[in-house]
Scaffold this motif. Structure first.
Motif, PDB file in Angstrom:
ATOM      1  N   ASP A  55       0.823  -1.389   0.012  1.00 12.10           N
ATOM      2  CA  ASP A  55      -0.102   0.086  -0.193  1.00 12.10           C
ATOM      3  C   ASP A  55       0.791   1.270   0.053  1.00 12.10           C
ATOM      4  OD1 ASP A  55      -1.505   2.290   1.317  1.00 12.10           O
ATOM      5  OD2 ASP A  55      -3.223   0.673   1.796  1.00 12.10           O
ATOM      6  N   GLN A  56       0.525   2.210  -1.002  1.00 18.90           N
ATOM      7  CA  GLN A  56       1.333   3.366  -1.013  1.00 18.90           C
ATOM      8  C   GLN A  56       1.379   4.060   0.337  1.00 18.90           C
ATOM      9  OE1 GLN A  56       2.804   5.001  -4.170  1.00 18.90           O
ATOM     10  NE2 GLN A  56       3.865   5.675  -2.540  1.00 18.90           N
ATOM     11  N   GLY A  57       0.097   4.258   1.002  1.00 13.63           N
ATOM     12  CA  GLY A  57       0.349   4.941   2.307  1.00 13.63           C
ATOM     13  C   GLY A  57       1.113   4.281   3.235  1.00 13.63           C
ATOM     14  N   VAL A  58       1.254   2.987   3.425  1.00 12.09           N
ATOM     15  CA  VAL A  58       2.137   2.187   4.251  1.00 12.09           C
ATOM     16  C   VAL A  58       3.587   2.333   4.017  1.00 12.09           C
ATOM     17  CG1 VAL A  58       2.726  -0.165   5.027  1.00 12.09           C
ATOM     18  CG2 VAL A  58       0.448   0.439   4.631  1.00 12.09           C
ATOM     19  N   PHE A  59       3.854   2.387   2.534  1.00  9.25           N
ATOM     20  CA  PHE A  59       5.254   2.407   2.071  1.00  9.25           C
ATOM     21  C   PHE A  59       5.649   3.950   2.345  1.00  9.25           C
ATOM     22  CE2 PHE A  59       8.512   3.537  -1.381  1.00  9.25           C
ATOM     23  CZ  PHE A  59       8.971   2.451  -1.352  1.00  9.25           C
ATOM     24  N   ASP A  60       4.932   4.977   2.163  1.00  9.86           N
ATOM     25  CA  ASP A  60       5.484   6.276   2.701  1.00  9.86           C
ATOM     26  C   ASP A  60       5.470   6.568   4.441  1.00  9.86           C
ATOM     27  OD1 ASP A  60       5.116   6.881  -0.035  1.00  9.86           O
ATOM     28  OD2 ASP A  60       3.249   7.850   0.101  1.00  9.86           O
ATOM     29  N   SER A  61       4.562   5.863   4.872  1.00 14.48           N
ATOM     30  CA  SER A  61       4.653   6.005   6.499  1.00 14.48           C
ATOM     31  C   SER A  61       5.923   5.078   7.209  1.00 14.48           C
ATOM     32  CB  SER A  61       3.308   5.643   7.053  1.00 14.48           C
ATOM     33  OG  SER A  61       2.336   6.386   6.672  1.00 14.48           O
ATOM     34  N   HIS A  62       6.494   4.355   6.485  1.00 12.57           N
ATOM     35  CA  HIS A  62       7.245   3.378   7.017  1.00 12.57           C
ATOM     36  C   HIS A  62       8.547   3.274   5.981  1.00 12.57           C
ATOM     37  CE1 HIS A  62       4.648   1.485   9.938  1.00 12.57           C
ATOM     38  NE2 HIS A  62       3.552   1.863   9.013  1.00 12.57           N
ATOM     39  N   SER A  63       9.700   4.439   6.403  1.00 10.18           N
ATOM     40  CA  SER A  63      10.527   4.805   5.632  1.00 10.18           C
ATOM     41  C   SER A  63      11.595   3.530   5.691  1.00 10.18           C
ATOM     42  CB  SER A  63      11.152   5.902   5.854  1.00 10.18           C
ATOM     43  OG  SER A  63      11.755   5.995   7.282  1.00 10.18           O
ATOM     44  N   GLY A  64      12.075   2.821   4.534  1.00  7.75           N
ATOM     45  CA  GLY A  64      12.909   1.887   4.730  1.00  7.75           C
ATOM     46  C   GLY A  64      12.410   0.573   4.659  1.00  7.75           C
ATOM     47  N   GLU A  84      10.351  -9.103  -6.114  1.00  6.11           N
ATOM     48  CA  GLU A  84      10.170  -7.695  -6.321  1.00  6.11           C
ATOM     49  C   GLU A  84       9.117  -7.144  -5.192  1.00  6.11           C
ATOM     50  OE1 GLU A  84       8.099  -5.020 -10.049  1.00  6.11           O
ATOM     51  OE2 GLU A  84       7.979  -7.054 -10.077  1.00  6.11           O
ATOM     52  N   LEU A  85       9.293  -5.815  -5.080  1.00  8.08           N
ATOM     53  CA  LEU A  85       8.257  -5.051  -4.006  1.00  8.08           C
ATOM     54  C   LEU A  85       7.637  -4.285  -5.129  1.00  8.08           C
ATOM     55  CD1 LEU A  85       8.631  -3.888  -0.488  1.00  8.08           C
ATOM     56  CD2 LEU A  85       7.776  -2.232  -2.509  1.00  8.08           C
ATOM     57  N   ILE A  86       6.242  -4.273  -5.194  1.00  8.49           N
ATOM     58  CA  ILE A  86       5.384  -3.498  -6.158  1.00  8.49           C
ATOM     59  C   ILE A  86       4.641  -2.484  -5.129  1.00  8.49           C
ATOM     60  CG2 ILE A  86       3.338  -3.117  -7.711  1.00  8.49           C
ATOM     61  CD1 ILE A  86       4.344  -6.159  -8.642  1.00  8.49           C
ATOM     62  N   VAL A  87       4.605  -1.207  -5.419  1.00 11.22           N
ATOM     63  CA  VAL A  87       3.690  -0.359  -4.620  1.00 11.22           C
ATOM     64  C   VAL A  87       2.458   0.335  -5.242  1.00 11.22           C
ATOM     65  CG1 VAL A  87       3.621   1.896  -3.461  1.00 11.22           C
ATOM     66  CG2 VAL A  87       5.967   0.800  -3.435  1.00 11.22           C
ATOM     67  N   VAL A  88       1.248   0.099  -4.797  1.00  9.95           N
ATOM     68  CA  VAL A  88      -0.068   0.312  -5.404  1.00  9.95           C
ATOM     69  C   VAL A  88      -0.751   1.454  -4.615  1.00  9.95           C
ATOM     70  CG1 VAL A  88      -0.264  -2.062  -6.319  1.00  9.95           C
ATOM     71  CG2 VAL A  88      -1.284  -1.422  -4.137  1.00  9.95           C
ATOM     72  N   PRO A  89      -1.765   2.291  -5.187  1.00  7.27           N
ATOM     73  CA  PRO A  89      -2.440   3.072  -4.377  1.00  7.27           C
ATOM     74  C   PRO A  89      -3.201   2.555  -3.382  1.00  7.27           C
ATOM     75  CG  PRO A  89      -2.600   3.352  -6.711  1.00  7.27           C
ATOM     76  CD  PRO A  89      -2.080   2.226  -6.420  1.00  7.27           C
ATOM     77  N   GLY A  90      -3.411   3.321  -2.129  1.00  5.04           N
ATOM     78  CA  GLY A  90      -3.935   2.912  -0.910  1.00  5.04           C
ATOM     79  C   GLY A  90      -5.395   3.017  -1.122  1.00  5.04           C
ATOM     80  N   PHE A 189       2.102  -1.684  12.727  1.00  7.05           N
ATOM     81  CA  PHE A 189       1.798  -0.859  11.804  1.00  7.05           C
ATOM     82  C   PHE A 189       0.758   0.028  12.074  1.00  7.05           C
ATOM     83  CE2 PHE A 189       3.420  -4.352   8.982  1.00  7.05           C
ATOM     84  CZ  PHE A 189       4.165  -3.597   7.853  1.00  7.05           C
ATOM     85  N   LEU A 190       0.109  -0.234  13.099  1.00  6.81           N
ATOM     86  CA  LEU A 190      -1.072   0.601  13.577  1.00  6.81           C
ATOM     87  C   LEU A 190      -0.764   2.123  14.274  1.00  6.81           C
ATOM     88  CD1 LEU A 190      -3.467  -2.006  15.414  1.00  6.81           C
ATOM     89  CD2 LEU A 190      -3.242  -1.423  13.016  1.00  6.81           C
ATOM     90  N   LYS A 191       0.565   2.095  14.762  1.00 10.04           N
ATOM     91  CA  LYS A 191       1.081   3.325  15.200  1.00 10.04           C
ATOM     92  C   LYS A 191       1.296   4.535  14.307  1.00 10.04           C
ATOM     93  CE  LYS A 191       3.676   0.813  18.859  1.00 10.04           C
ATOM     94  NZ  LYS A 191       5.106   0.749  19.560  1.00 10.04           N
ATOM     95  N   THR A 192       1.170   4.419  13.014  1.00  9.84           N
ATOM     96  CA  THR A 192       1.057   5.255  12.107  1.00  9.84           C
ATOM     97  C   THR A 192      -0.051   5.733  11.502  1.00  9.84           C
ATOM     98  OG1 THR A 192       1.923   3.958  10.274  1.00  9.84           O
ATOM     99  CG2 THR A 192       3.598   4.792  11.696  1.00  9.84           C
ATOM    100  N   LEU A 193      -1.194   4.919  12.069  1.00 12.61           N
ATOM    101  CA  LEU A 193      -2.380   5.481  11.206  1.00 12.61           C
ATOM    102  C   LEU A 193      -3.017   6.766  11.628  1.00 12.61           C
ATOM    103  CD1 LEU A 193      -4.514   2.221  12.122  1.00 12.61           C
ATOM    104  CD2 LEU A 193      -3.432   2.750   9.903  1.00 12.61           C
TER     105      LEU A 193
END
Length: 389
Positions: A55-64, A84-90, A189-193
């Motif tokens: 999820d793009q939002g997860v990707f952006d919120s969890h750098s690295g 491969e790691l593919i990023v898709v819209p959230g 993962f919930l901490k960045t919601l």
């Protein structure tokens, strides 16, 4: 030969399904062997191809995150082969058209993902839905691991057996029933919601408590303020119990693939799905479910099905952070919302079946709706001064 005299050939078989829901924190930390162990249980000591879709939002919120996943796979390379790691819209953007599905399918094709390889979906409920759909139509089904990252997906959306995307202006019009190999809930993962997403997922817990477990509802009631203030311990219990009840329903309800018309786990959902579409998904699914349950509770009160304390239930929803005001302003919008009843019947097929509750912890099904009374129930949520009976 008279073809009509040939005997009918009939066959019957049963298929046993098993899958598991696991709980952890810091899933891809090198000292956490859980993800490796899940793959090892499938095929020990042999590198298994994994394609990650994030999820793009997860990707952006969890750098690295990508480097962390790659390092984890490299550390356990005897068991995991990173492709491969593919990023898709959230969010619903991932389900609204074919683009995200095609992106996943292209990756499956390019990376030679087969029926004994894994697609790993990391994201909110909509992304998990979409990735699951892609995984189950590729090669008639490749292995799938779900790693849900929101409250809503960890306690409800990702723990079931459904996958879908939207089409023809309808939510979940295209979809499959398919069993994931495993679901892994990482509470980290919930901490960045965003606060809205933290709260939205609580709706499904209230829902399942109202239809199945009075004691669980009382727990949510007692911990409403703690949940609203993002305390992780009560949220962890809420997610676990909600998911447990959901999975019990799938296994013990006798209809895991929804061949019938009764879907008690969709309490409050006929209007929720319609409301999401009408607001172009500006209203979160959980927010819409909270409003939908409130409307159906008022309706049940008005027709005499529910004789309990309505304000008690509405108060719990408000205390955990829900705004129960309908984001509708006109008569035509109310009439459009009510069309969701027939669309719900169409989606289920067969007889209209709407779940209501006669008391907290118990459910009943009704097969007809008094549209005038339901309109009255809906209108009671149009303006804040009228939000209770």
């Amino acid at each position: 030969m008279d073809i009509s005299t040939l005997p009918t050939i009939q066959q019957e078989f049963n298929v046993r399904y098993t899958y598991q829901l696991l709980f952890t924190q810091h899933l891809f930390a090198l000292e956490n062997p859980l993800f490796k162990n899940v793959l090892e249980a499938y095929r020990p000591n042999e590198p298994i191809k994994c394609q990650f879709v994030v999820d793009q939002g997860v990707f952006d919120s969890h750098s690295g995150l990508e480097k962390q996943i790659q390092a984890y796979c490299d550390h356990f390379k005897h068991q995991i082969q990173f492709t491969e790691l593919i990023v898709v819209p959230g969010g619903e953007d991932s389900k609204k058209d074919q683009k995200s599905v095609d992106k996943c399918l292209e990756g499956i094709n390019n990376n030679a993902i087969c029926r004994h390889s894994f697609v790993v979906a990391i994201g909110g409920g909509a992304v998990v839905d979409m990735v699951g759909y892609a995984a189950t139509i590729a090669h008639r089904g490749v292995q799938l691991i779900r790693i849900p990252t929101t409250v809503l997906s960890q306690n409800d959306a990702a723990v079931g057996v459904k996958n879908s995307v939207n089409a023809f202006g309808k939510k979940n019009f295209l979809g499959t029933f398919a069993i994931p190999y495993a679901i892994i809930n990482d509470l980290e993962f919930l901490k960045t919601l965003e606060q809205r997403d933290w709260v939205a997922g609580i709706a499904e817990a209230v829902k399942v408590a109202l239809i199945k477990d009075k004691t669980f509802f009382e727990y949510i009631e007692a911990n409403a303020e703690a949940l609203a203030h993002r305390e992780l311990e009560p949220m962890a219990y809420l997610i676990h119990r909600c998911a447990e009840l959901h999975m019990e329903h799938i296994s013990k309800g006798g209809d895991p693939f929804e061949k019938g018309s009764s879907r008690p786990l969709d309490f409050g959902h006929w209007s929720a799905h319609k409301l999401e579409y009408m607001t172009q998904y500006q209203v979160r699914h959980g927010e819409a479910v909270a409003i939908g349950m409130a409307m159906d509770m008022v309706y049940a009160k008005l027709i005499g099905v529910f004789n309990g304390d309505l304000d008690r239930i509405l108060s719990v929803l408000k205390k955990v952070g829900f705004d129960l005001d309908l984001p509708l302003e006109t008569d035509s919008e109310i009439q459009e919302l009510l069309k969701g009843i027939e669309e719900f019947r169409e989606h289920l097929g067969g007889e209209l079946t709407i779940t209501l509750i006669p008391e907290i912890g118990k459910k009943t099904d009704v097969h007809t709706i008094d549209y005038k009374v339901m309109e009255e129930a809906a209108r009671s949520f149009m303006y804040k001064p009228q939000n209770s009976l």
